[in-house]
Write a protein that holds these residues in place. Structure first.
Motif, PDB file in Angstrom:
ATOM      1  N   PHE A   4      -3.627  13.537  14.010  1.00  0.00           N
ATOM      2  CA  PHE A   4      -4.730  14.410  13.582  1.00  0.00           C
ATOM      3  C   PHE A   4      -6.074  13.804  14.018  1.00  0.00           C
ATOM      4  O   PHE A   4      -6.939  14.503  14.539  1.00  0.00           O
ATOM      5  CB  PHE A   4      -4.726  14.598  12.056  1.00  0.00           C
ATOM      6  CG  PHE A   4      -3.956  15.804  11.591  1.00  0.00           C
ATOM      7  CD1 PHE A   4      -4.571  17.051  11.515  1.00  0.00           C
ATOM      8  CD2 PHE A   4      -2.627  15.702  11.220  1.00  0.00           C
ATOM      9  CE1 PHE A   4      -3.873  18.168  11.080  1.00  0.00           C
ATOM     10  CE2 PHE A   4      -1.920  16.819  10.786  1.00  0.00           C
ATOM     11  CZ  PHE A   4      -2.535  18.053  10.714  1.00  0.00           C
ATOM     12  N   ASP A   5      -6.241  12.490  13.801  1.00  0.00           N
ATOM     13  CA  ASP A   5      -7.509  11.846  14.130  1.00  0.00           C
ATOM     14  C   ASP A   5      -7.773  11.873  15.636  1.00  0.00           C
ATOM     15  O   ASP A   5      -8.894  12.094  16.085  1.00  0.00           O
ATOM     16  CB  ASP A   5      -7.519  10.394  13.613  1.00  0.00           C
ATOM     17  CG  ASP A   5      -7.513  10.332  12.084  1.00  0.00           C
ATOM     18  OD1 ASP A   5      -7.969  11.305  11.450  1.00  0.00           O
ATOM     19  OD2 ASP A   5      -7.044   9.326  11.528  1.00  0.00           O
ATOM     20  N   SER A  10       0.468   9.093   6.237  1.00  0.00           N
ATOM     21  CA  SER A  10      -0.921   8.622   6.143  1.00  0.00           C
ATOM     22  C   SER A  10      -1.479   8.410   7.544  1.00  0.00           C
ATOM     23  O   SER A  10      -0.883   8.824   8.534  1.00  0.00           O
ATOM     24  CB  SER A  10      -0.962   7.323   5.340  1.00  0.00           C
ATOM     25  OG  SER A  10      -0.367   6.295   6.086  1.00  0.00           O
ATOM     26  N   PRO A  14     -13.450  11.166   9.872  1.00  0.00           N
ATOM     27  CA  PRO A  14     -11.998  11.259  10.025  1.00  0.00           C
ATOM     28  C   PRO A  14     -11.580  12.672  10.439  1.00  0.00           C
ATOM     29  O   PRO A  14     -12.176  13.660  10.013  1.00  0.00           O
ATOM     30  CB  PRO A  14     -11.454  10.913   8.636  1.00  0.00           C
ATOM     31  CG  PRO A  14     -12.565  11.243   7.693  1.00  0.00           C
ATOM     32  CD  PRO A  14     -13.853  11.072   8.456  1.00  0.00           C
ATOM     33  N   HIS A  59       0.819  -1.216   0.000  1.00  0.00           N
ATOM     34  CA  HIS A  59       0.000   0.000   0.000  1.00  0.00           C
ATOM     35  C   HIS A  59       0.862   1.280   0.000  1.00  0.00           C
ATOM     36  O   HIS A  59       0.525   2.269  -0.658  1.00  0.00           O
ATOM     37  CB  HIS A  59      -0.898  -0.042   1.246  1.00  0.00           C
ATOM     38  CG  HIS A  59      -1.782   1.139   1.409  1.00  0.00           C
ATOM     39  ND1 HIS A  59      -2.947   1.307   0.699  1.00  0.00           N
ATOM     40  CD2 HIS A  59      -1.688   2.238   2.210  1.00  0.00           C
ATOM     41  CE1 HIS A  59      -3.526   2.442   1.057  1.00  0.00           C
ATOM     42  NE2 HIS A  59      -2.780   3.021   1.979  1.00  0.00           N
ATOM     43  N   GLU A  97      -2.752   9.712  12.347  1.00  0.00           N
ATOM     44  CA  GLU A  97      -3.334   9.190  13.588  1.00  0.00           C
ATOM     45  C   GLU A  97      -3.398  10.308  14.632  1.00  0.00           C
ATOM     46  O   GLU A  97      -4.386  10.432  15.367  1.00  0.00           O
ATOM     47  CB  GLU A  97      -2.382   8.084  14.055  1.00  0.00           C
ATOM     48  CG  GLU A  97      -2.891   7.135  15.063  1.00  0.00           C
ATOM     49  CD  GLU A  97      -1.811   6.081  15.360  1.00  0.00           C
ATOM     50  OE1 GLU A  97      -0.773   6.016  14.648  1.00  0.00           O
ATOM     51  OE2 GLU A  97      -2.003   5.333  16.327  1.00  0.00           O
ATOM     52  N   GLY A 121      -8.530  14.433  10.256  1.00  0.00           N
ATOM     53  CA  GLY A 121      -7.580  15.301   9.550  1.00  0.00           C
ATOM     54  C   GLY A 121      -8.238  16.495   8.878  1.00  0.00           C
ATOM     55  O   GLY A 121      -7.906  17.653   9.195  1.00  0.00           O
ATOM     56  N   PRO A 122      -9.196  16.246   7.984  1.00  0.00           N
ATOM     57  CA  PRO A 122      -9.818  17.376   7.291  1.00  0.00           C
ATOM     58  C   PRO A 122     -10.535  18.325   8.253  1.00  0.00           C
ATOM     59  O   PRO A 122     -10.518  19.543   8.054  1.00  0.00           O
ATOM     60  CB  PRO A 122     -10.825  16.691   6.351  1.00  0.00           C
ATOM     61  CG  PRO A 122     -10.331  15.286   6.196  1.00  0.00           C
ATOM     62  CD  PRO A 122      -9.639  14.946   7.462  1.00  0.00           C
ATOM     63  N   THR A 147      -5.050  10.672  -0.888  1.00  0.00           N
ATOM     64  CA  THR A 147      -5.816   9.763  -0.031  1.00  0.00           C
ATOM     65  C   THR A 147      -5.961   8.425  -0.768  1.00  0.00           C
ATOM     66  O   THR A 147      -5.718   8.341  -1.977  1.00  0.00           O
ATOM     67  CB  THR A 147      -7.192  10.366   0.301  1.00  0.00           C
ATOM     68  OG1 THR A 147      -7.762  10.855  -0.904  1.00  0.00           O
ATOM     69  CG2 THR A 147      -7.055  11.540   1.257  1.00  0.00           C
ATOM     70  N   ASP A 148      -6.363   7.376  -0.032  1.00  0.00           N
ATOM     71  CA  ASP A 148      -6.397   6.031  -0.611  1.00  0.00           C
ATOM     72  C   ASP A 148      -7.214   5.980  -1.901  1.00  0.00           C
ATOM     73  O   ASP A 148      -8.323   6.509  -1.963  1.00  0.00           O
ATOM     74  CB  ASP A 148      -6.978   5.042   0.415  1.00  0.00           C
ATOM     75  CG  ASP A 148      -6.011   4.798   1.557  1.00  0.00           C
ATOM     76  OD1 ASP A 148      -4.846   5.242   1.462  1.00  0.00           O
ATOM     77  OD2 ASP A 148      -6.417   4.150   2.551  1.00  0.00           O
ATOM     78  N   GLY A 205       0.378  10.015   0.527  1.00  0.00           N
ATOM     79  CA  GLY A 205      -0.428   9.609   1.679  1.00  0.00           C
ATOM     80  C   GLY A 205      -1.501  10.630   2.023  1.00  0.00           C
ATOM     81  O   GLY A 205      -1.434  11.789   1.597  1.00  0.00           O
ATOM     82  N   ALA A 255      -2.845  15.632   1.825  1.00  0.00           N
ATOM     83  CA  ALA A 255      -3.971  16.476   1.411  1.00  0.00           C
ATOM     84  C   ALA A 255      -3.984  17.781   2.211  1.00  0.00           C
ATOM     85  O   ALA A 255      -4.682  18.723   1.852  1.00  0.00           O
ATOM     86  CB  ALA A 255      -5.289  15.727   1.634  1.00  0.00           C
TER      87      ALA A 255
HETATM   88  O1  KG4 Z   1      -3.584   7.445   3.128  1.00  0.00           O
HETATM   89  P1  KG4 Z   1      -4.888   7.527   3.811  1.00  0.00           P
HETATM   90  O2  KG4 Z   1      -6.095   7.912   2.972  1.00  0.00           O
HETATM   91  O3  KG4 Z   1      -5.217   6.175   4.526  1.00  0.00           O
HETATM   92  C1  KG4 Z   1      -4.192   5.447   5.176  1.00  0.00           C
HETATM   93  O4  KG4 Z   1      -3.431   4.771   4.453  1.00  0.00           O
HETATM   94  O5  KG4 Z   1      -4.100   5.608   6.413  1.00  0.00           O
HETATM   95  O6  KG4 Z   1      -4.737   8.565   5.013  1.00  0.00           O
HETATM   96  C2  KG4 Z   1      -5.780   8.834   5.906  1.00  0.00           C
HETATM   97  C3  KG4 Z   1      -5.290   9.826   6.933  1.00  0.00           C
HETATM   98  C4  KG4 Z   1      -6.269  10.030   8.086  1.00  0.00           C
HETATM   99  O7  KG4 Z   1      -5.567   9.965   9.302  1.00  0.00           O
HETATM  100  C5  KG4 Z   1      -6.821  11.430   7.831  1.00  0.00           C
HETATM  101  O8  KG4 Z   1      -7.223  12.087   9.013  1.00  0.00           O
HETATM  102  C6  KG4 Z   1      -5.616  12.108   7.200  1.00  0.00           C
HETATM  103  O9  KG4 Z   1      -5.083  11.123   6.332  1.00  0.00           O
HETATM  104  N1  KG4 Z   1      -5.992  13.303   6.428  1.00  0.00           N
HETATM  105  C7  KG4 Z   1      -5.568  14.555   6.737  1.00  0.00           C
HETATM  106  C8  KG4 Z   1      -6.191  15.421   5.808  1.00  0.00           C
HETATM  107  N2  KG4 Z   1      -6.951  14.668   4.955  1.00  0.00           N
HETATM  108  C9  KG4 Z   1      -6.800  13.370   5.353  1.00  0.00           C
HETATM  109  N3  KG4 Z   1      -4.758  14.994   7.707  1.00  0.00           N
HETATM  110  C10 KG4 Z   1      -4.529  16.320   7.775  1.00  0.00           C
HETATM  111  N4  KG4 Z   1      -5.080  17.221   6.941  1.00  0.00           N
HETATM  112  C11 KG4 Z   1      -5.917  16.831   5.943  1.00  0.00           C
HETATM  113  N5  KG4 Z   1      -6.443  17.728   5.126  1.00  0.00           N
END
Ligand code: KG4
Ligand code: ZN
Length: 342
Positions: free
Chosen positions: A164-165, A134, A176, A109, A162, A178-179, A299-300, A267, A271
């Protein structure tokens, strides 16, 4: 080469069709159910993949105007991630490859995230440095060539996403996170609170985000409810500033240390607007070329898996039919990077 990419390592069922470097379709079904629980529930995730993956693949083929018989191969994530979720994608990929009599290959991944950069018109030429950030991983990877990786730094505890979450949960912003944290941060002062920046000694390319997460928790708990509400945006902005500063500083220091003049970002956390902006400024100041995929490829998604598959299948690589999910699969031999932790 027309490749179907399948990604089910976490809570998104994703499929895409890629022709060499070109995306023909990129379809994602996000699972809304986890928001209710404040995080991904593995059992629900695999059940939702069972329901949504085949329709997602159908849509991806239809949007690409490609029939199953026109596929030259299938690429599918086999780790790291949730075993039950990965198993759904892996079984579908194997069954389709067997029925269509075409090759298939398992993809790491994290390698997929890096390959999002190869879908851009201005694609990178190895060797280059990639910051992979990520929800489950934060690592600095030297990409020596397609398929040859050296991890030179990684988190020793929480991944940036993690953190951020978890901060979003502390601040009551939902999942989630992060955003949600990023958009609240836009209204706050990034200098309001001085949250810790860990492992900033020169020559240390590892990360640690559990300290800043705990500092946010203690700070939030120390405030009466009303002041917490008033301070929410300042906390989000100050937390984001601390995480972004560490990510940017270590990335630029690693590029300099390993004499790499191209830096890529990959990752879900890629974003983050503030990270993209700060990294752009730092790269310009260091005379580095910076490549950042559009948000939909950070993102994934299935396209990044398909593009990594193009690279491996082109080199004649095939996966054995016994290949199963590898939940803690790592990328690249570790060099001076901490082991374990995420
Ligand atoms: O790569 P991904 O889509 O899935 C994994 O492989 O984990 O990453 C998801 C992560 C989550 O923790 C989410 O909160 C974070 O990416 N994320 C962000 C943003 N958009 C997504 N973190 C900070 N700022 C963002 N805008
Ligand atoms: Zn991911």
């Amino acid at each position: 080469m027309i490749i179907l990419g399948i990604e089910t390592s976490c809570d998104d069922s994703a499929a895409a069709v890629v022709k060499d470097d070109r995306i023909l379709s990129n379809v994602i079904a996000a699972q809304a159910i986890h928001g209710r629980y404040g995080g991904v529930v593995p059992e629900y995730a695999s059940r939702a993949h069972l329901r949504s993956l085949l329709p997602v693949i159908d849509t991806a083929l239809r949007e690409a105007r490609v029939t199953m018989q026109e596929l030259d191969g299938i690429a599918v994530t086999y780790g790291p991630g949730l075993a039950g979720s990965i198993l759904v994608g892996l079984n579908v990929a194997k069954s389709m490859a067997l029925a269509l009599d075409i090759p298939w290959v398992g993809i790491n991944h994290l390698e997929g995230h890096i390959f999002a950069n190869f879908l851009l018109p201005e694609k990178p030429v190895p060797p280059f440095l990639c910051l992979v950030v990520s929800g489950g991983h934060t690592q600095l990877v030297v990409v020596e060539d397609e398929g040859r990786y050296r991890t030179v730094g990684r988190t020793i505890d929480d991944a940036a996403g993690e953190a951020f979450d978890k901060v979003a949960r502390v601040l009551g912003l939902g999942y989630p996170g992060g955003p949600a944290v990023a958009s609240l941060a836009e209204q706050g002062d990034p200098c309001a609170i001085n949250f810790p920046r860990a492992l900033m000694q020169e020559g240390n390319f590892n990360f640690s985000f559990s300290g800043v997460k705990t500092a946010v928790l203690y700070y939030a708990r120390s405030l009466p409810e009303e002041s917490l509400r008033e301070q929410l945006a300042n906390i989000a902005a100050s937390f984001q500033a601390a995480v972004v500063e560490v990510l940017v500083q270590k990335t630029m220091a690693a590029a300099k240390h390993w004499q790499l003049d191209t830096v890529c970002l990959a990752g879900g956390v890629a974003a983050n607007k503030e990270l993209r902006l700060r990294l752009e400024q730092a790269a310009a100041a260091h005379g580095c070329r910076l490549i950042v995929p559009p948000v939909a490829l950070c993102t994934d998604n299935g396209a990044m898996i398909a593009r990594a598959g193009v690279s491996r299948l082109r080199r004649g690589e095939r996966s054995p039919d016994e290949l199963g999910p590898v939940p803690s699969l790592v990328l690249g031999e570790e060099e001076g990077a901490a082991s374990g932790g995420d």
